[in-house]
Structure formats: structure tokens, C-alpha cells
Scaffold this motif. Structure first.
Motif, mmCIF file in Angstrom:
data_model
loop_
_atom_site.group_PDB
_atom_site.id
_atom_site.type_symbol
_atom_site.label_atom_id
_atom_site.label_comp_id
_atom_site.label_asym_id
_atom_site.label_seq_id
_atom_site.Cartn_x
_atom_site.Cartn_y
_atom_site.Cartn_z
ATOM 1 N N VAL A 60 0.836 -1.201 0.000
ATOM 2 C CA VAL A 60 0.000 0.000 0.000
ATOM 3 C C VAL A 60 0.871 1.250 0.000
ATOM 4 O O VAL A 60 0.594 2.238 -0.709
ATOM 5 C CB VAL A 60 -0.948 -0.013 1.205
ATOM 6 N N ASN A 61 1.939 1.229 0.785
ATOM 7 C CA ASN A 61 2.858 2.380 0.787
ATOM 8 C C ASN A 61 3.492 2.573 -0.592
ATOM 9 O O ASN A 61 3.714 3.716 -1.047
ATOM 10 C CB ASN A 61 3.950 2.177 1.832
ATOM 11 N N GLY A 62 3.764 1.440 -1.264
ATOM 12 C CA GLY A 62 4.296 1.546 -2.624
ATOM 13 C C GLY A 62 3.283 2.180 -3.564
ATOM 14 O O GLY A 62 3.657 2.978 -4.457
ATOM 15 N N LEU A 63 1.995 1.856 -3.378
ATOM 16 C CA LEU A 63 0.967 2.476 -4.212
ATOM 17 C C LEU A 63 0.884 3.982 -3.953
ATOM 18 O O LEU A 63 0.712 4.776 -4.898
ATOM 19 C CB LEU A 63 -0.388 1.820 -3.931
ATOM 20 N N ARG A 64 1.021 4.349 -2.689
ATOM 21 C CA ARG A 64 0.974 5.774 -2.370
ATOM 22 C C ARG A 64 2.179 6.520 -2.968
ATOM 23 O O ARG A 64 2.050 7.645 -3.481
ATOM 24 C CB ARG A 64 0.943 5.961 -0.855
ATOM 25 N N ASP A 65 3.330 5.889 -2.874
ATOM 26 C CA ASP A 65 4.518 6.508 -3.484
ATOM 27 C C ASP A 65 4.343 6.657 -5.002
ATOM 28 O O ASP A 65 4.721 7.696 -5.597
ATOM 29 C CB ASP A 65 5.757 5.666 -3.201
ATOM 30 N N LEU A 66 3.761 5.629 -5.598
ATOM 31 C CA LEU A 66 3.512 5.695 -7.035
ATOM 32 C C LEU A 66 2.512 6.798 -7.361
ATOM 33 O O LEU A 66 2.635 7.511 -8.373
ATOM 34 C CB LEU A 66 3.007 4.351 -7.545
ATOM 35 N N GLY A 67 1.513 6.997 -6.474
ATOM 36 C CA GLY A 67 0.533 8.047 -6.689
ATOM 37 C C GLY A 67 1.153 9.422 -6.598
ATOM 38 O O GLY A 67 0.796 10.340 -7.359
ATOM 39 N N GLN A 68 2.080 9.570 -5.640
ATOM 40 C CA GLN A 68 2.760 10.858 -5.526
ATOM 41 C C GLN A 68 3.648 11.116 -6.760
ATOM 42 O O GLN A 68 3.805 12.267 -7.200
ATOM 43 C CB GLN A 68 3.582 10.883 -4.248
ATOM 44 N N HIS A 69 4.213 10.006 -7.218
ATOM 45 C CA HIS A 69 5.042 10.153 -8.414
ATOM 46 C C HIS A 69 4.208 10.570 -9.634
ATOM 47 O O HIS A 69 4.699 11.287 -10.525
ATOM 48 C CB HIS A 69 5.768 8.843 -8.694
ATOM 49 N N CYS A 70 2.943 10.111 -9.651
ATOM 50 C CA CYS A 70 2.049 10.414 -10.769
ATOM 51 C C CYS A 70 1.165 11.612 -10.453
ATOM 52 O O CYS A 70 -0.005 11.678 -10.863
ATOM 53 C CB CYS A 70 1.190 9.215 -11.120
ATOM 54 N N SER A 71 1.650 12.557 -9.682
ATOM 55 C CA SER A 71 0.826 13.703 -9.288
ATOM 56 C C SER A 71 0.472 14.585 -10.484
ATOM 57 O O SER A 71 -0.547 15.291 -10.460
ATOM 58 C CB SER A 71 1.550 14.541 -8.229
ATOM 59 N N GLY A 72 1.249 14.522 -11.511
ATOM 60 C CA GLY A 72 0.935 15.326 -12.687
ATOM 61 C C GLY A 72 -0.267 14.772 -13.441
ATOM 62 O O GLY A 72 -0.971 15.512 -14.142
ATOM 63 N N ASP A 73 -0.568 13.464 -13.293
ATOM 64 C CA ASP A 73 -1.691 12.842 -13.961
ATOM 65 C C ASP A 73 -2.809 12.643 -12.929
ATOM 66 O O ASP A 73 -2.761 11.761 -12.069
ATOM 67 C CB ASP A 73 -1.279 11.498 -14.542
ATOM 68 N N CYS A 79 -6.943 7.474 -8.723
ATOM 69 C CA CYS A 79 -7.186 6.016 -8.689
ATOM 70 C C CYS A 79 -6.311 5.346 -7.651
ATOM 71 O O CYS A 79 -6.788 4.552 -6.819
ATOM 72 C CB CYS A 79 -6.909 5.444 -10.084
ATOM 73 N N LEU A 80 -5.004 5.685 -7.678
ATOM 74 C CA LEU A 80 -4.088 5.065 -6.725
ATOM 75 C C LEU A 80 -4.394 5.486 -5.287
ATOM 76 O O LEU A 80 -4.292 4.681 -4.351
ATOM 77 C CB LEU A 80 -2.643 5.420 -7.096
ATOM 78 N N ASP A 81 -4.781 6.754 -5.127
ATOM 79 C CA ASP A 81 -5.061 7.251 -3.780
ATOM 80 C C ASP A 81 -6.300 6.541 -3.180
ATOM 81 O O ASP A 81 -6.273 6.060 -2.029
ATOM 82 C CB ASP A 81 -5.273 8.756 -3.838
ATOM 83 N N LYS A 82 -7.406 6.460 -3.961
ATOM 84 C CA LYS A 82 -8.620 5.794 -3.456
ATOM 85 C C LYS A 82 -8.379 4.303 -3.213
ATOM 86 O O LYS A 82 -8.849 3.736 -2.217
ATOM 87 C CB LYS A 82 -9.769 5.977 -4.439
ATOM 88 N N PHE A 83 -7.667 3.653 -4.129
ATOM 89 C CA PHE A 83 -7.432 2.227 -3.968
ATOM 90 C C PHE A 83 -6.566 1.939 -2.745
ATOM 91 O O PHE A 83 -6.804 0.980 -1.996
ATOM 92 C CB PHE A 83 -6.773 1.673 -5.235
#
Length: 763
Positions: A60-73, A79-83
Motif C-alpha cells: 500500500v505504501n508503494g501504491l501511495r509513493d507511485l501516486g505521488q510520483h504520478c501527481s501530474g496525472d 485512482c491510486l489514492d482511493k485504492f
């Protein structure tokens, strides 16, 4: 909560109890093994679950990191934040499930194994230690020599202490068994219920298999709640019973000294005895003996096949043995062998000797009844009739068969009184009802003070008993004992009902009397007015009382209210020769004893039965009328069936009035020959003297009644002959029974032939 073992059974320490103890011990050991294995598996599952949750949180922490990385999209970020949020909620719920499993399943079951099972083992060790001590004390007590009193006393005291200790520990052990049986259900069910709750909350939105368990889970939850409440209540009651029994003296040695020839399991008596072997060593072994099926048998263990000491008790005799060094010995002697047995005390020795003697007598009686049953006599009558022959004995038996048919023809008697099964061939002679074989067995278990059971086809019937049965019947008795079933909405058992339902119904009906009408407080006047109870005895001895018709009569509850008859109308209807100028009395307001007293004189059998059903003493004394009893009142009315009814309900045939005269005196004075015959057969004392120092024989001689003088003298002579050891004792006894049987038939069927002979007493 089901009681695994009974406290009363543990006091006997029978092989049955030992066998049940072994089953319980094996079950607890198996339960302990399975619970320990389950706890280990649960521990492994929890460790794996914690590892899974930890790695999932990393994911889950990896998903959050990926979401922060995709902040431009924005689409990817949302999607990543809600999931990740949903996964976090699921992981938190999974963590709760792991903690719930840790507390409710692992800890609960672990505590059950460490605490409850360990406590069970400790109590078990105490029980086994006490059992060994008791066995040793029994052996020392049995081996104590008769001539060394100090060793006997030491052995007896040691046995007393060992028995007290063992039975106390046995009671504790049985309590612990029942408690652990109940606790394992509550603990395991509670653990599983908590786990199901957590799993259902975790997967309630998506897991179909757990959704299907919702209805079951709710149902199980309700049942568990009720079970916990019932278990707590029954545990409290059981602990109270345990405490009450433990307060009693459990050192007694006669807990099994109960002889019951009519027991439901066919065992008349059972208990431990020492048996001397027939080999050269003459060793003594302690075995469990029982009397069953006309045999004396023994066994070492409950599952062993019983070994018969004698195959038929009719072929043996029993007597005390004083030739052996051991105490409390007795011998069972048969033509082929002699068996030497030893009891634990003198009281047990006498009880066993008496039980074997009673069983021998019962075996002879059963054999005699089988060979001379009414059904066989009826068959012989039919054969003699077809052959054209027939004597007085044939006619008499033929009348007896017709009388039995008459009993079955009484209203309601074609069906069992209690369950309604058609064609009943058993009867309760003191209640006057017919029964099926199942209900008759239940009646027999109530005891003869409630119901005396006979077979309509296998037992011999005296004419006065048949006459009594024809006066009552199932319809009349049910009107009394089932008066309130409609009011109480009680469901009566039917022929196909389980035996337990029938037994509960019969006990409620006849023992607890739940369905009879309750007596009003105004209906408890214990005294009768002298004027209303006075009899003209001169008229009574010259006039015959007309027998009431064989039809249902009003019971006590309907006496003044339903029938519409005034008390004076009822008196005139049931006693045609009563003085019309006599004062009226209200029978419905009488005390049950007074009601029985009055109805006995009126020969009103339904009212007599109703009075007994409401607690009337069959030996009630009317102080206002020379301490007369209901039986004496029935004698004054020359009511043979009424006297038989009272005697079958335990009336005292020798109870006297204030003049010292019993029923036999009154029957002799009034010249009622049939009643004199009945009382003599029921054990009346013909030597009893009244206040004028006259016995019945003297009175009969004074009144010149040859028939009664003959009966009294024959009864006296028969008793003297039975006390003799001469060869003519048995012959005299047969003659006695033949004469009294003829008088009984005459009194029941041709009473006019027994009218008192009038003669001048001075001649």
C-alpha cells in the motif's frame, strides 16, 4: 445442559458407573489432544497473517509513493489514492481479525487446556487415590477375623473413613465432569462465534460463502445466548444439589438395599458381594451381583456377560452361614452346588437373604399364575362345553370369564384410561380402571400406594374385585382426575406417544393430581353432625341394601351444581331405606374425609373415589359418631364392593371405634356373612375383643349365626394348622381356601343365600 453422570449413581460405584467414567476420561484425553493441535495451528495461522498484513502495508505504501510520483496525472493519482485508502481499511480490518482470533480462539482454548483440563486431571487423581484406599479398606474389612474384635473395629473404622472420603471425592469428580462438559461447549462456541463475527464484517461486501452463513450465524448467536443462560442456571442448581448431597452422611453401607420385584429394567436387586471360589484355594473375589429373570447372577465388569449362580431360583434355598471364619456370610444352596457369599455388613446380609427368598416366592407365584390363568381356565371351559360335560367348577370358571368381559364392557373401559389405546388387558384395582401394557408398567412404577396393577387375562380375580371394577370404570375416574384438562389446555397422550410423555402425564394425573378440581375453602368442614350420621342398626340387620345401578354417578365437583339434585335427593337416591325424617346435609361442603365417610354408607363409588382423589384419609375417624370409620359405615350398609374398594385403598381392617369394635365385629353383629368372609381373607383379627370383652366368635355364637361361626372357626383352625409342622398343614390350607372361595362367590353372585339365620340368642 445435559448431565453427563448422575450423583446418585456414583454413590453406588457400580460397574456401570466405572464404565461411564472410563468413557468420560477417554473423551477428555481426546479433547485435550485435539485442542492442543488446534492451538498450534492457530498460532501458525496468526504468524502467517501478521506477515501478510505487514507485506500488504508495504504494498500500500508503494501504491501511495507511485501516486505521488504520478501527481501530474490527476486520473492516475486519484485512482491510486482511493485504492490505497480502501486497501488500508481492509488491512486494518484484517488486523482486527487477527487480534480477535488471538483473544477469542487461541487464548480461550489455551486457557481451557491449561486450567480446566488440568483441574479435571487433579480431581481425577484424587478420585483414583480414594478408590484405591476404599478397595484396600474393603479387603481389610473382609479379612478381619471374627474372633479378634479389635482388628474388626479397626477394619470397620478404616472402611467407614475410606468410604466417606471416596464418596466425597466421587461426588467432586462427577461434578467436575459435568462442569467441564458444559464449559467446553460454551468456550468453543464462543470462540467460533467471535471469529465468525470478525470474518463476516471483513468479507460482508464481497465474500459469498460467508454471506450464506449470515442466517446461520444469527441463529447460532441466539441459541448460544440462551444456552449460556440455561447452562448458568443449571450449573447453579447442580452445585446446590451437590452441596446438599455432600452435607448428608455418605458413609452408609446400604445405599443399594432396595428390593423391587417390579423394576422397569428387570433387576430386582443388585450390589457387591464377596464370592468364595470353588477351587482348592477357596479364594474370595468381590463381584457385582444382581437378581434378574428368576436368576442370581454376577459379573466383574459392566461389559462382561453375567454368570448365573443358579439357573432357576425355584431350585435353591438361602440361609445364613456361621461355619465360616468370615462375618456376614450366607449360602445359596441348589441341588448341584453350594455358593458361599459374603456381604459388607449384617444389614446387607439380611437384605440379600430376604431378597433371594422373595425372588424364590415370586418365581413360584409366576409359575403358578401361568399354569392357572383365567384365559386357560376359559379355554378349558369351552372344551368341556363342547364335550357335553360340565360340573360346578366349570360353571364357576365360566361365570368368572363372563365377569371379566363385564369389566371390559363398562363405559370407557374398551380403551386405556390414560392413553386411549384400544383393547386394554390390564387394570388398576384400587382405581377401578383398565390400562394398556405400557401404561400398566408406568402405574406399577408409581408404587402400590398409588396404583395396584393386575392383568385381566393372566391373574386370577376374586368375585368382590370384579364387582368393584364394575362399580367404577375409566369414564367415572377420568371425570374426577381429568376435571380441569380443558381449563388448563393440557394435551392428553395418545397410543403412539413416547413412553416419557405417558409417564409424565400419569404422574401429573395420579401422583401430583394437577387436573382435579381444587377444593374451596368452605368445603373443609371436618365434622359430621351426629343426627345426620346416625344409623338404625336394628333395621340394617333385617333389611338388605339395594345395590346401586352400574352407571356413572355424579362426582363431588358436580354434586350440587351440575346435576341439580339437592343433598337430600342424593341421599334418598343412594340409600332407599334411610329415614325420611332425618336431617338433610350438604355433602358438597364436607371435608374429604367426611365425604368419604358419608359416601361409603351411601355406596356412591364415584364420590368415594373423588374424596380419595382430594386427599381423604381412608381411615378417617368421625369423632361425633363413636369414632366410626368409612369401612365401618360400609359394613353398616352391607356394601361388599364398597368395603373391597376401601381395603384396596389401604383401609385398616382392624381399626376399631370407641367401643373397641372393628369392621369384623360389626359385620358379625349385623350378620353380614359375605363381609365376614372378606375381612378374614384380608387379615382381620378374629381374637380382638371389644369393651364388653367379646370377640367375633363369641358374638356369632350369641347371635346363633352358624355360617359366621363356621367361617371364624375355620379361619382360626387354619392358622393353627399353618403354625404346625405336621403333614396336614397344607391340606387344611387348601380346604380353607376352597370354603372361602365358595363364600366369596356366593356373597358376590347370590347374596340372598347368606341372609342371617334368625334364632333366639338364649337358646
Amino acid at each position: 445442559m445435559t448431565v453427563k453422570l448422575d450423583f446418585e449413581e456414583c454413590l453406588k460405584d457400580s460397574p456401570r458407573f466405572r464404565a461411564e467414567i472410563e468413557v468420560v476420561q477417554s473423551d477428555v484425553s481426546e479433547l485435550e489432544t485435539r485442542l492442543e493441535k488446534l492451538v498450534k495451528q492457530c498460532h501458525a495461522m496468526l504468524e502467517a497473517g501478521r506477515v501478510y498484513c505487514q507485506t500488504s502495508k508495504s504494498f500500500v505504501n508503494g501504491l501511495r509513493d507511485l501516486g505521488q510520483h504520478c501527481s501530474g496525472d490527476k486520473t492516475m493519482e486519484e485512482c491510486l489514492d482511493k485504492f490505497s485508502i480502501k486497501l488500508s481499511i481492509i488491512l486494518e480490518a484484517q488486523g482486527d481479525v487477527i487480534e480477535t482470533t488471538q483473544k477469542s480462539v487461541k487464548t480461550k482454548l489455551q486457557n481451557f487446556v491449561k486450567e480446566d483440563v488440568r483441574r479435571f486431571k487433579d480431581v481425577r487423581k484424587e478420585f483414583e487415590r480414594g478408590s484405591e484406599c476404599l478397595e484396600g479398606a474393603l479387603m481389610r474389612n473382609a479379612q478381619a477375623p471374627r474372633g479378634k474384635q479389635h482388628e474388626v473395629e479397626e477394619a470397620s473404622n478404616a472402611l467407614l473413613n475410606a468410604r466417606r472420603t471416596f464418596r466425597s471425592e466421587a461426588l467432586d469428580y462427577v461434578l467436575e465432569i459435568n462442569v467441564i462438559e458444559a464449559k467446553k461447549k460454551t468456550d468453543i462456541l464462543m470462540a467460533m462465534l467471535s471469529l465468525m463475527e470478525a470474518q463476516a464484517q471483513l468479507f460482508q461486501h464481497g465474500h459469498q460463502s460467508l454471506s450464506e452463513l449470515d442466517e446461520y450465524r444469527r441463529k447460532l448467536n441466539e441459541e448460544h445466548t440462551q444456552f449460556v443462560l440455561n447452562s448458568a442456571r443449571e450449573k447453579r442448581d447442580m452445585e446446590q444439589r451437590h452441596a446438599a448431597i455432600k452435607k448428608k452422611d455418605v458413609s452408609y453401607d446400604d445405599s443399594i438395599m432396595d428390593f423391587n420385584a417390579a423394576s422397569t429394567n428387570g433387576i430386582a436387586m443388585e450390589g457387591y458381594l464377596y464370592k468364595r471360589a470353588s477351587n482348592a484355594f477357596k479364594t474370595w473375589s468381590r463381584r457385582w451381583f444382581s437378581i434378574q429373570k428368576s436368576q442370581l447372577v454376577y459379573q466383574k465388569r459392566f461389559k462382561d456377560q453375567p454368570t448365573a449362580v443358579v439357573e432357576d431360583l425355584r431350585l435353591c434355598t438361602v440361609k445364613p452361614s456361621a461355619e465360616n471364619e468370615r462375618r456376614f456370610c450366607f449360602e445359596v444352596v441348589s441341588p448341584s452346588k453350594c455358593c458361599l457369599l459374603q456381604a459388607d455388613s449384617e444389614r446387607q446380609q439380611q437384605a440379600w437373604i430376604s431378597a433371594v427368598q422373595n425372588s424364590i416366592a415370586s418365581a413360584f407365584q409366576e409359575h403358578r399364575d401361568d399354569s392357572h390363568s383365567p384365559r386357560q381356565r376359559c379355554s378349558s371351559v369351552s372344551l368341556n362345553s363342547l364335550g357335553g360335560g360340565g360340573g360346578g367348577g366349570v360353571d364357576q370358571d365360566n361365570k368368572g370369564c363372563k365377569a371379566l368381559e363385564e369389566v371390559q364392557a363398562i363405559p370407557g373401559n374398551k380403551n386405556c384410561c390414560d392413553c386411549g389405546e384400544p383393547g386394554p388387558d390390564w387394570a388398576s384395582i384400587n382405581l377401578g380402571i383398565t390400562l394398556c401394557i405400557v401404561c400398566s408398567g408406568i402405574h406399577r412404577s408409581l408404587g402400590v400406594h398409588f396404583s395396584k396393577v393386575r392383568s385381566l387375562t393372566l391373574d386370577s380375580w376374586e368375585p368382590e374385585l370384579i364387582k368393584l371394577m364394575c362399580e367404577l370404570g375409566n369414564t367415572v375416574i377420568n371425570r374426577i382426575y381429568e376435571a380441569r384438562i380443558d381449563e388448563l389446555t393440557i394435551k392428553k397422550p395418545h397410543p403412539s406417544s413416547p413412553r416419557g410423555d405417558k409417564e409424565s402425564w400419569i404422574r401429573s394425573k395420579y401422583v401430583e393430581k394437577k387436573f382435579t378440581h381444587k377444593l374451596p375453602e368452605t368445603g373443609r368442614n371436618p365434622l359430621l353432625r351426629r343426627a345426620s350420621g346416625r344409623r338404625n342398626r336394628t333395621d340394617t340387620q333385617d333389611q338388605a341394601v339395594q345395590r346401586p345401578p352400574l352407571k356413572p354417578k355424579p362426582n363431588r365437583a358436580t354434586l350440587p351444581r351440575v346435576t341439580g339434585l339437592s343433598p337430600s335427593d342424593l341421599v334418598q337416591k343412594n340409600n332407599a331405606h334411610k329415614d325420611v325424617d332425618e336431617e338433610e346435609e350438604d355433602l358438597s361442603g364436607l371435608h374429604p374425609g367426611a365425604l368419604l365417610y358419608r359416601s361409603a354408607a351411601l355406596q356412591n363409588f364415584p364420590v368415594m373415589a373423588d374424596a380419595l382423589a382430594h386427599g381423604a384419609s381412608v381411615n378417617w375417624v368421625n369423632a361425633a359418631e363413636e369414632s366410626s370409620t368409612p369401612l365401618i359405615q360400609a359394613v353398616s350398609a352391607n356394601a361388599l364392593a364398597a368395603c373391597e374398594f376401601l381395603l384396596q385403598n389401604s383401609a385398616n381392617v382392624n381399626q376399631t371405634d370407641s367401643n373397641g369394635r372393628g369392621p369384623l365385629h360389626h359385620a358379625t353383629i349385623l350378620g353380614h356373612t359375605g363381609l365376614v368372609c372378606l375381612f378374614l381373607k384380608r387379615g382381620a383379627d378374629y381374637n380382638a375383643k371389644d369393651k364388653t370383652h367379646k370377640d367375633p366368635i363369641t358374638i356369632a355364637v350369641d347371635t346363633a349365626n352358624a355360617d359366621i361361626v363356621t367361617l371364624l372357626r375355620i379361619a382360626k383352625m387354619n392358622k393353627e394348622m399353618r403354625e404346625m409342622d405336621g403333614a396336614f398343614g397344607q391340606s387344611g390350607d387348601e380346604t380353607y381356601h376352597d370354603i372361602f372361595r365358595d363364600f366369596s362367590h356366593m356373597a358376590s353372585n347370590n347374596p340372598e343365600k347368606l341372609k342371617r339365620r334368625s334364632a333366639d340368642p338364649k337358646t
